[in-house]
Each structure stands twice: as structure tokens, then as C-alpha cells.
Design a protein around this motif. Structure first.
Motif, PDB file in Angstrom:
ATOM      1  N   ARG A  79     -18.250  89.341 -59.881  1.00  0.00           N
ATOM      2  CA  ARG A  79     -18.225  89.030 -58.457  1.00  0.00           C
ATOM      3  C   ARG A  79     -18.381  90.272 -57.591  1.00  0.00           C
ATOM      4  NH1 ARG A  79     -13.979  86.038 -60.678  1.00  0.00           N
ATOM      5  NH2 ARG A  79     -12.456  87.545 -59.910  1.00  0.00           N
ATOM      6  N   THR A  80     -18.420  91.460 -58.199  1.00  0.00           N
ATOM      7  CA  THR A  80     -18.453  92.694 -57.417  1.00  0.00           C
ATOM      8  C   THR A  80     -19.504  93.656 -57.976  1.00  0.00           C
ATOM      9  OG1 THR A  80     -16.667  93.528 -58.815  1.00  0.00           O
ATOM     10  CG2 THR A  80     -16.052  92.535 -56.717  1.00  0.00           C
ATOM     11  N   PRO A  81     -20.782  93.460 -57.625  1.00  0.00           N
ATOM     12  CA  PRO A  81     -21.831  94.357 -58.137  1.00  0.00           C
ATOM     13  C   PRO A  81     -21.596  95.820 -57.792  1.00  0.00           C
ATOM     14  CG  PRO A  81     -22.787  92.383 -57.166  1.00  0.00           C
ATOM     15  CD  PRO A  81     -21.334  92.351 -56.838  1.00  0.00           C
ATOM     16  N   ALA A  82     -21.082  96.089 -56.574  1.00  0.00           N
ATOM     17  CA  ALA A  82     -20.836  97.476 -56.199  1.00  0.00           C
ATOM     18  C   ALA A  82     -19.817  98.129 -57.133  1.00  0.00           C
ATOM     19  CB  ALA A  82     -20.350  97.551 -54.753  1.00  0.00           C
ATOM     20  N   LEU A  83     -18.764  97.385 -57.465  1.00  0.00           N
ATOM     21  CA  LEU A  83     -17.760  97.912 -58.383  1.00  0.00           C
ATOM     22  C   LEU A  83     -18.355  98.112 -59.772  1.00  0.00           C
ATOM     23  CD1 LEU A  83     -14.862  98.737 -58.982  1.00  0.00           C
ATOM     24  CD2 LEU A  83     -14.319  96.315 -59.369  1.00  0.00           C
ATOM     25  N   GLY A 111     -20.688  90.505 -69.571  1.00  0.00           N
ATOM     26  CA  GLY A 111     -21.101  89.680 -68.442  1.00  0.00           C
ATOM     27  C   GLY A 111     -21.496  90.405 -67.182  1.00  0.00           C
ATOM     28  N   ALA A 112     -21.831  91.698 -67.248  1.00  0.00           N
ATOM     29  CA  ALA A 112     -22.274  92.412 -66.048  1.00  0.00           C
ATOM     30  C   ALA A 112     -23.567  91.787 -65.524  1.00  0.00           C
ATOM     31  CB  ALA A 112     -22.484  93.888 -66.352  1.00  0.00           C
ATOM     32  N   THR A 113     -23.695  91.716 -64.216  1.00  0.00           N
ATOM     33  CA  THR A 113     -24.864  91.085 -63.597  1.00  0.00           C
ATOM     34  C   THR A 113     -25.854  92.103 -63.039  1.00  0.00           C
ATOM     35  OG1 THR A 113     -23.671  90.932 -61.490  1.00  0.00           O
ATOM     36  CG2 THR A 113     -23.543  89.033 -62.984  1.00  0.00           C
ATOM     37  N   ILE A 114     -25.495  93.367 -62.979  1.00  0.00           N
ATOM     38  CA  ILE A 114     -26.372  94.371 -62.400  1.00  0.00           C
ATOM     39  C   ILE A 114     -27.522  94.696 -63.360  1.00  0.00           C
ATOM     40  CG2 ILE A 114     -24.637  95.394 -60.906  1.00  0.00           C
ATOM     41  CD1 ILE A 114     -24.144  97.499 -63.049  1.00  0.00           C
ATOM     42  N   ARG A 115     -28.673  95.100 -62.811  1.00  0.00           N
ATOM     43  CA  ARG A 115     -29.826  95.531 -63.583  1.00  0.00           C
ATOM     44  C   ARG A 115     -30.468  96.719 -62.866  1.00  0.00           C
ATOM     45  NH1 ARG A 115     -27.491  92.689 -66.427  1.00  0.00           N
ATOM     46  NH2 ARG A 115     -28.228  90.944 -67.710  1.00  0.00           N
ATOM     47  N   LEU A 116     -30.979  97.659 -63.632  1.00  0.00           N
ATOM     48  CA  LEU A 116     -31.650  98.817 -63.044  1.00  0.00           C
ATOM     49  C   LEU A 116     -33.078  98.424 -62.667  1.00  0.00           C
ATOM     50  CD1 LEU A 116     -30.920 101.923 -62.662  1.00  0.00           C
ATOM     51  CD2 LEU A 116     -32.523 102.289 -64.537  1.00  0.00           C
ATOM     52  N   PRO A 117     -33.505  98.686 -61.433  1.00  0.00           N
ATOM     53  CA  PRO A 117     -34.880  98.334 -61.031  1.00  0.00           C
ATOM     54  C   PRO A 117     -35.910  99.064 -61.898  1.00  0.00           C
ATOM     55  CG  PRO A 117     -33.532  98.852 -59.114  1.00  0.00           C
ATOM     56  CD  PRO A 117     -32.734  99.246 -60.323  1.00  0.00           C
ATOM     57  N   LYS A 118     -37.000  98.374 -62.218  1.00  0.00           N
ATOM     58  CA  LYS A 118     -38.014  98.964 -63.086  1.00  0.00           C
ATOM     59  C   LYS A 118     -38.665 100.210 -62.482  1.00  0.00           C
ATOM     60  CE  LYS A 118     -41.690  97.844 -66.285  1.00  0.00           C
ATOM     61  NZ  LYS A 118     -42.493  96.784 -66.923  1.00  0.00           N
ATOM     62  N   PRO A 119     -38.895 100.304 -61.144  1.00  0.00           N
ATOM     63  CA  PRO A 119     -39.452 101.553 -60.611  1.00  0.00           C
ATOM     64  C   PRO A 119     -38.612 102.782 -60.947  1.00  0.00           C
ATOM     65  CG  PRO A 119     -39.655  99.820 -58.984  1.00  0.00           C
ATOM     66  CD  PRO A 119     -38.838  99.248 -60.101  1.00  0.00           C
ATOM     67  N   LEU A 120     -37.282 102.648 -60.967  1.00  0.00           N
ATOM     68  CA  LEU A 120     -36.442 103.783 -61.355  1.00  0.00           C
ATOM     69  C   LEU A 120     -36.635 104.116 -62.832  1.00  0.00           C
ATOM     70  CD1 LEU A 120     -33.066 103.117 -59.481  1.00  0.00           C
ATOM     71  CD2 LEU A 120     -34.917 104.688 -58.879  1.00  0.00           C
ATOM     72  N   PHE A 121     -36.830 103.101 -63.655  1.00  0.00           N
ATOM     73  CA  PHE A 121     -37.115 103.336 -65.062  1.00  0.00           C
ATOM     74  C   PHE A 121     -38.443 104.078 -65.220  1.00  0.00           C
ATOM     75  CE2 PHE A 121     -39.088 101.737 -69.045  1.00  0.00           C
ATOM     76  CZ  PHE A 121     -38.193 102.273 -69.951  1.00  0.00           C
ATOM     77  N   GLN A 122     -39.438 103.738 -64.417  1.00  0.00           N
ATOM     78  CA  GLN A 122     -40.737 104.404 -64.502  1.00  0.00           C
ATOM     79  C   GLN A 122     -40.652 105.846 -64.007  1.00  0.00           C
ATOM     80  OE1 GLN A 122     -42.923 101.456 -62.215  1.00  0.00           O
ATOM     81  NE2 GLN A 122     -43.855 100.608 -64.073  1.00  0.00           N
ATOM     82  N   ILE A 123     -39.864 106.090 -62.969  1.00  0.00           N
ATOM     83  CA  ILE A 123     -39.649 107.476 -62.532  1.00  0.00           C
ATOM     84  C   ILE A 123     -38.985 108.282 -63.640  1.00  0.00           C
ATOM     85  CG2 ILE A 123     -38.325 108.924 -60.949  1.00  0.00           C
ATOM     86  CD1 ILE A 123     -40.757 107.793 -59.641  1.00  0.00           C
TER      87      ILE A 123
END
Length: 359
Positions: free
Chosen positions: A13-17, A57-69
Motif C-alpha cells: 500500500r506504500t510504494p514510496a516506503l 509482494g512488492a508492487t514497485i518496478r524499475l522503469p525500462k529507460p533507467l535500465f537502458q541508461i
């Protein structure tokens, strides 16, 4: 439908955390692994922590552009190793080095076929997992070509740990035989007097990753090409401070690790003994090829062993320096093989997937 409960289900319930805890814990684990002498600690720490988050059960994902950088940073790290001394070593001994590189790649193909046939792994995943190159580069390329980067990362770093441990022992017992020839390993340290070089490096990372974002492995390949041209053609040193490498490896580790779930972890644990056996088999076969290389090039066995060992370029260079081996030969062979597997990797993956039928 309600989400299944997990021990840390409140994080959902807390992506920032989630991000705060992931960054803090990843940094702590990376520091502990690095102090303990584990290879690729900057990648392994975030990946292991991210796996724990993903399984719970974490819901966060790293954006693919950051992976490409991050891929672009790894590409510049490879370009940094392409010095004039390394290229000169390749020019002087290219027939033997090409033969040895081809033997190592062929051995990795045989091991990949073994894993597909008897280990039950998908063909492309087994191919990228057994390919002897920079582990982070192989994970990035596996992602681009549709293989399961989670399994590839596990296979690559299981092998890296095996290679580094065995190579360190070999270096300790055979270090006196090294020639000590010569070149100094690249030191990626921050230098406030080289801000212009660092700015150019960032430009290579961003431009290369952006131009290559729609090409297979382009975010990795174009920074390698651009960085090598800038370093050798324009005479501008590729500058990669430690914090930038830490961010890049950490981002790649998080990108891979957050995609794990409980089913994937169970699968990896079942396949882990086969992964370890395949890694040891590849290391032993490469050691046999090192005997041939040492004889044909009139080099000591330790230098030939580190040059043909299926580990990362950076790890082998560090061991070569500490054991007084021929660092130039080790860097040249490892760099040549890395470029070779980057070029031939997609073709080999297709062939393994085509000809190997799981038992």
C-alpha cells in the motif's frame, strides 16, 4: 480479488516506503558483500534484496529507460578497458587469441546444450546463462533478446562466484610463476580535475542508450562503440566514478530482482545444483584450453588460465594484478572474448534453442 497476504504485505500500500526500504537495505547488503570480498557486490546486493521484495509482494518496478541508461554505463565500462595496449596485444597475437576465444565460446555452447538437454532449461536462457562474458552485459543482452533475465542473472553470478573463488586459489598457489608484465589495471576513481572527461562519458552513456533503445542490445553496444572511439580517437579518457557504477549496477540488480516471484525462486533452487555443476565443468574445460594457450604463446599457465577463465573482465584483472600475472594478456583475451560473445551471442542462443531438446 484481494491480494494474497505476505509477511510484508503492508508494503503493497506504500510504494514510496518500498523504494526507501529497497534503496537503504540494498546499499547495506552491497556494502556487507563488498567488505566480505564477494564479486559483483554492487549488482548482487540490490538483486538479492529486490528478489526478497518481489517474493513478498512488492508492487514497485524499475522503469525500462533507467535500465537502458544502466546498460550504457556498463558499455562505457567495457569501452574503458579498450586501451591501446590491449588492442596492441590483440594485434600481435590475434590468431592464437582468436583460436582460444573460439574454443572458450564453443565450450560454453556445449555446456549450454548440456543444461538444456539434462537440466530442463529453455534454450535461449541456457545459452545466455552459460555465455562467458561480463555477467552484467550478458544479463542486459538476455533481457533484450527475450530470455529470462532472472534465470540468466542467477546462472551468470553463480559462475562468477565459482570462477573468482577458484581463480583466487589458483593465483595463490601459482602466483610465483607470473611474469608480472605489466600493464596497470584501470582504476575508476573520481577526479575533480577531469570533469570534462566525465561530462563526455555521460554524453556517451545518454546518447548511446537513446540511439540504441530500439535496437537489439543497442543500449549496450552503441556506448561500447562510441566510448572506444572517444577514448582512442579523441584521446578523452572514459571516466566512471564509483558512485555512478554503483547506481548502474544497483539499478540493473533491482530491475532483474523485482521480477522474481515465489514460483521463480522455487524453480531456481531446484536448478541450482545443475547450474553449479555446469559452471565447474566450464571452468575445468577452459583450464585445459589454457594449457594449450600457454604452450603456443610461451606464457606462464597462471596468465593463460586467467585469460581464458570464464569470469568477468574486472574480476580477472584484479586477480591478475594481485598474483603478478600478465595483466595485458588477461585484459586483451577477456576483452576480445567479451566482444566476440556480444556479436555471436544471439546466433548461438538461437542455435542452442533450435538443436537442443530437453530430456
Amino acid at each position: 480479488m484481494p491480494q494474497p497476504a505476505t509477511p510484508y504485505g503492508f508494503l503493497r500500500r506504500t510504494p514510496a516506503l518500498q523504494w526507501v526500504l529497497l534503496i537503504v537495505i540494498s546499499g547495506l547488503v552491497s556494502f556487507i558483500l563488498d567488505r566480505a570480498g564477494f564479486p559483483a557486490a554492487l549488482f548482487l546486493g540490490p538483486m538479492l534484496v529486490s528478489i526478497a521484495f518481489g517474493v513478498n509482494g512488492a508492487t514497485i518496478r524499475l522503469p525500462k529507460p533507467l535500465f537502458q541508461i544502466s546498460q550504457g554505463v556498463v558499455g562505457c565500462l567495457i569501452a574503458h578497458a579498450m586501451t591501446a595496449a590491449v588492442l596492441l596485444m590483440v594485434a600481435q597475437h590475434w590468431p592464437l587469441m582468436l583460436l582460444s576465444t573460439s574454443i572458450t565460446v564453443l565450450l560454453s555452447v556445449l555446456v549450454g546444450l548440456f543444461l538444456v538437454r539434462f537440466g530442463g532449461l529453455p534454450g535461449s536462457t541456457a545459452a545466455w546463462g552459460t555465455t562467458p562474458g561480463a555477467a552484467s552485459a550478458m544479463v542486459a543482452m538476455a533481457e533484450e533478446y527475450g530470455a529470462d533475465s532472472r534465470i540468466v542473472a542467477t546462472m551468470q553470478y553463480v559462475r562468477v562466484v565459482c570462477v573468482v573463488m577458484i581463480s583466487a586459489l589458483v593465483g595463490r598457489f601459482l602466483g610465483a610463476e607470473g611474469t608480472g608484465a605489466a600493464t596497470q589495471a584501470a582504476q575508476l576513481e573520481w577526479n575533480w580535475q577531469s570533469l570534462s572527461s566525465f561530462a563526455v562519458t555521460l554524453g556517451v552513456v545518454v546518447v548511446g542508450a537513446w540511439l540504441g533503445r530500439r535496437l537489439p542490445a543497442g543500449a549496450l553496444m552503441l556506448p561500447i562503440v562510441l566510448g572506444t572511439l572517444v577514448q582512442l580517437g579523441a584521446g578523452i579518457q572514459i571516466t566512471l566514478p564509483h558512485w555512478l557504477l554503483a547506481l548502474a549496477f544497483g539499478a540493473m540488480g533491482c530491475y532483474v530482482g523485482l521480477r522474481f516471484d515465489q514460483a521463480t525462486v522455487r524453480y531456481v533452487m531446484r536448478a541450482l545444483p545443475k547450474m553449479i555443476f555446469a559452471s565447474l565443468m566450464l571452468i575445468a574445460l577452459c583450464a585445459v584450453s589454457a594449457l594449450l594457450l600457454a604452450h603456443l604463446m610461451d606464457k606462464d599457465f597462471l596468465s593463460a588460465y586467467l585469460a581464458t577463465s570464464p569470469g568477468g573482465l574486472d574480476s580477472m584483472a584484479i586477480i591478475a594484478v594481485e598474483s603478478h600475472a600478465d595483466v595485458g594478456l588477461v585484459l586483451a583475451m577477456q576483452a576480445l572474448r567479451l566482444l566476440g560473445v556480444i556479436v555471436t551471442g544471439p546466433f548461438l542462443a538461437r542455435q542452442i534453442a533450435r538443436f537442443a531438446k530437453p530430456a
